[in-house]
Design a protein around this motif. Structure first.
Motif, PDB file in Angstrom:
ATOM      1  N   ASP A 166       1.013  -1.049  -0.007  1.00  0.00           N
ATOM      2  CA  ASP A 166      -0.007  -0.032   0.050  1.00  0.00           C
ATOM      3  C   ASP A 166       0.855   1.289   0.023  1.00  0.00           C
ATOM      4  O   ASP A 166       1.993   1.333   0.347  1.00  0.00           O
ATOM      5  CB  ASP A 166      -0.843   0.110   1.300  1.00  0.00           C
ATOM      6  CG  ASP A 166      -1.898  -0.812   1.153  1.00  0.00           C
ATOM      7  OD1 ASP A 166      -1.842  -1.771   0.242  1.00  0.00           O
ATOM      8  OD2 ASP A 166      -2.879  -0.848   2.233  1.00  0.00           O
ATOM      9  N   ASP A 167       0.080   2.476  -0.191  1.00  0.00           N
ATOM     10  CA  ASP A 167       0.521   3.749  -0.088  1.00  0.00           C
ATOM     11  C   ASP A 167       1.899   4.060  -1.300  1.00  0.00           C
ATOM     12  O   ASP A 167       2.181   5.253  -1.150  1.00  0.00           O
ATOM     13  CB  ASP A 167       1.142   4.133   1.328  1.00  0.00           C
ATOM     14  CG  ASP A 167      -0.021   3.735   2.287  1.00  0.00           C
ATOM     15  OD1 ASP A 167      -0.941   3.665   1.929  1.00  0.00           O
ATOM     16  OD2 ASP A 167       0.376   3.805   3.496  1.00  0.00           O
ATOM     17  N   HIS A 216      -5.583   2.986  -4.221  1.00  0.00           N
ATOM     18  CA  HIS A 216      -5.632   3.310  -2.787  1.00  0.00           C
ATOM     19  C   HIS A 216      -6.041   4.726  -2.420  1.00  0.00           C
ATOM     20  O   HIS A 216      -5.719   5.289  -1.423  1.00  0.00           O
ATOM     21  CB  HIS A 216      -4.301   3.063  -2.212  1.00  0.00           C
ATOM     22  CG  HIS A 216      -4.212   2.795  -0.622  1.00  0.00           C
ATOM     23  ND1 HIS A 216      -5.140   2.088   0.038  1.00  0.00           N
ATOM     24  CD2 HIS A 216      -3.496   3.181   0.544  1.00  0.00           C
ATOM     25  CE1 HIS A 216      -5.017   2.085   1.398  1.00  0.00           C
ATOM     26  NE2 HIS A 216      -3.817   2.933   1.558  1.00  0.00           N
ATOM     27  N   HIS A 220      -6.143   9.625   0.365  1.00  0.00           N
ATOM     28  CA  HIS A 220      -5.768   8.644   1.621  1.00  0.00           C
ATOM     29  C   HIS A 220      -6.738   8.854   2.744  1.00  0.00           C
ATOM     30  O   HIS A 220      -6.397   8.885   3.890  1.00  0.00           O
ATOM     31  CB  HIS A 220      -4.397   8.635   2.024  1.00  0.00           C
ATOM     32  CG  HIS A 220      -3.994   7.336   2.793  1.00  0.00           C
ATOM     33  ND1 HIS A 220      -4.227   6.994   3.972  1.00  0.00           N
ATOM     34  CD2 HIS A 220      -3.876   5.978   2.262  1.00  0.00           C
ATOM     35  CE1 HIS A 220      -3.944   5.813   4.332  1.00  0.00           C
ATOM     36  NE2 HIS A 220      -3.791   5.128   3.484  1.00  0.00           N
ATOM     37  N   HIS A 308       3.859  -2.244   3.146  1.00  0.00           N
ATOM     38  CA  HIS A 308       3.714  -0.995   2.558  1.00  0.00           C
ATOM     39  C   HIS A 308       5.206  -0.798   2.052  1.00  0.00           C
ATOM     40  O   HIS A 308       6.266  -0.885   2.414  1.00  0.00           O
ATOM     41  CB  HIS A 308       3.625   0.092   3.627  1.00  0.00           C
ATOM     42  CG  HIS A 308       2.446   0.100   4.345  1.00  0.00           C
ATOM     43  ND1 HIS A 308       1.878  -1.012   5.345  1.00  0.00           N
ATOM     44  CD2 HIS A 308       1.166   0.793   4.146  1.00  0.00           C
ATOM     45  CE1 HIS A 308       0.653  -0.662   5.520  1.00  0.00           C
ATOM     46  NE2 HIS A 308       0.102   0.343   4.945  1.00  0.00           N
ATOM     47  N   ASP A 435      -2.360   3.520  10.423  1.00  0.00           N
ATOM     48  CA  ASP A 435      -1.954   3.528   8.982  1.00  0.00           C
ATOM     49  C   ASP A 435      -1.899   5.028   8.566  1.00  0.00           C
ATOM     50  O   ASP A 435      -1.315   5.179   7.557  1.00  0.00           O
ATOM     51  CB  ASP A 435      -3.363   2.932   8.316  1.00  0.00           C
ATOM     52  CG  ASP A 435      -3.102   2.724   6.828  1.00  0.00           C
ATOM     53  OD1 ASP A 435      -2.090   2.174   6.303  1.00  0.00           O
ATOM     54  OD2 ASP A 435      -3.854   3.178   6.156  1.00  0.00           O
TER      55      ASP A 435
HETATM   56 NI    NI Z   1      -2.691   3.263   3.423  1.00  0.00          NI
END
Ligand code: NI
Length: 443
Positions: A166-167, A216, A220, A308, A435
């Motif tokens: 993610d991210d 994603h 965010h 991540h 997160d």
């Molecule tokens: Ni995230």
């Protein structure tokens, strides 16, 4: 006109005549060649064919039999070793072996290639040259195991795991992609729009490596705090950035903080993914701890792991985890590949894992086993065991994986079949504020 000029004129004229003569000769020669070609192709070859008992224009009949419904089924090729007539004439129907391996000749002179074929009740896999394959063979989204004698071994099931990141993308993503490439592994990347813009080469390479593009969102944000339109825009903006970077939009979505509802999923119109194993890498920021969290976690077949790729320790941990999981026999796939391998046609719903127990609970949207009343009527043909997703419940039960019985208990109350179950699982197992940290660090 003096003599010199006259001689010069004569010389020129002579040259002209010579050129004309050669041109005429060349034309005759060309015409002769054309006539020869016509005679040979139009008369001599047909006569030769007629004498040899063949129809003119006939080529070697490479009628590769079209596979019926099953794209994995073997096709019949013309006789093997056709060029070597003396050898071919000695060949009889049945198994043959040469320096390249074993192959099977049918009574009609054809041989099997490029797929699965039952012979005397045993399933074999033939390669493109018609030889049987052994060991793990990838067929569609699944890996099938064939014993040393080439027979299919339904007991051997390659466990599958979906790594998700993610991210990102971020400055360490290419290193991670190197590792995935070296290990012939796939992963899913749930990316945020600004990072896609900052690292546009990353999604391009992900596609080249067979990885999956996940969305994603752009900012965010917690999607449930936004209007539906704003939530959709969060996703479409990042899709636009992906299209700009690599020509393709995302196929799957992960909501920031695992925070979403069915209205958001419906409005976005893509499958949403949670996870079943959180590496806690956003918290640890320590490669050893990340590694331990995953390698000591529940790595049951069908697990979805959350990491991540914006954190260097997470990528460092992945560089150890990926080859080790592969060495342990896992096949590392994207979330969509995992779903397909488990017989799940992804819906606009949320998915947390594809464990046998979760599938058996009936809570996985689009799982073909959900609609089947009873698949226990085993007819014993190995065909059924192989064909893509149809080896649903009966196989999964009988293969007796350790985690199954445990999983069934923990899922027995979640049988109301809605996607909400998987949602609450994911949310509970997740500490939302952290997160946010993880993201803001990377952002
Ligand atoms: Ni995230």
């Amino acid at each position: 006109m003096d003599k010199k000029a006259y001689r010069e004129r004569m010389r020129r004229k002579k040259r002209q005549m010579m050129i004309r003569r050669y041109t005429r000769l060349a034309a005759y020669a060309a015409a002769l060649v054309l006539v020869c070609v016509f005679v040979v192709r139009g008369i001599i070859i047909p006569i030769a064919h007629w004498v040899g008992g063949k129809e003119p224009g006939e080529t070697v009949p490479v009628q590769a039999q079209t596979a019926e419904a099953d794209p994995d089924a073997a096709i019949r090729q013309p006789l093997k070793g056709q060029g070597d007539l003396s050898k071919a004439s000695e060949m009889t129907a049945g198994w043959h072996e040469d320096e390249n391996g074993r192959w099977y000749q049918n009574a009609d002179g054809t041989y099997f290639s490029s797929g699965l074929q039952d012979i005397d009740g045993v399933t074999y896999c033939f390669d493109d040259n018609g030889y049987i394959q052994t060991g793990w063979v990838t067929k569609g989204v699944k890996d099938l195991y064939f014993n040393d004698d080439g027979s299919y071994n339904p007991e051997m099931k390659r466990k599958m795991i979906a790594l998700t990141y993610d991210d990102g993308p971020g400055e360490y993503t290419q290193t991670l992609l190197d590792c995935l490439e070296e290990n012939n592994a796939h992963a899913t990347f749930f990316m945020v729009g600004p990072n896609v813009q900052a690292y546009p080469d990353a999604p391009k390479r992900m596609l080249e490596l067979g990885c999956e593009l996940g969305n994603h969102t752009w900012d965010h944000y917690q999607l449930t705090t936004l209007t539906l339109d704003a939530a959709v825009k969060e996703v479409t903006d990042t899709d636009d950035a992906l299209i700009e970077a690599c020509g393709q939009a995302s196929t799957v979505v992960r909501a920031p903080y695992g925070d979403y509802n069915q209205s958001i999923i419906d409005a976005v119109g893509k499958p949403f993914f949670m996870w079943s194993l959180d590496s806690l890498d956003w918290q640890y920021k320590d490669a050893d701890l990340d590694y331990n969290e995953i390698m000591n976690g529940d790595l049951s077949d069908g697990t979805i792991i959350l990491m991540h790729d914006i954190h260097e320790p997470s990528v460092q941990a992945s560089l150890r985890i990926i080859p080790e999981l592969v060495a342990q026999g896992y096949k590392l796939v994207t979330v969509s590949e995992l779903a397909a391998a488990k017989g799940v046609t992804l819906q606009n719903a949320s998915y947390t894992d594809f464990w046998d127990s979760t599938l058996a609970s009936g809570s996985v949207a689009g799982y073909e086993g959900n609609t089947t009343e009873d698949t226990s009527g085993e007819d014993g043909t190995s065909e059924d065991g192989i064909s893509d997703g149809s080896d649903s419940e009966s196989d999964d039960y009988s293969d007796g994986t350790d985690d199954y019985s445990d999983g069934e208990d923990s899922y027995s109350d979640g049988s109301d079949g809605s996607g909400e179950d998987s949602y609450s699982d994911g949310e509970d197992g997740y500490s939302d504020s952290s997160d946010s940290e993880s993201y803001s660090d990377g952002g």
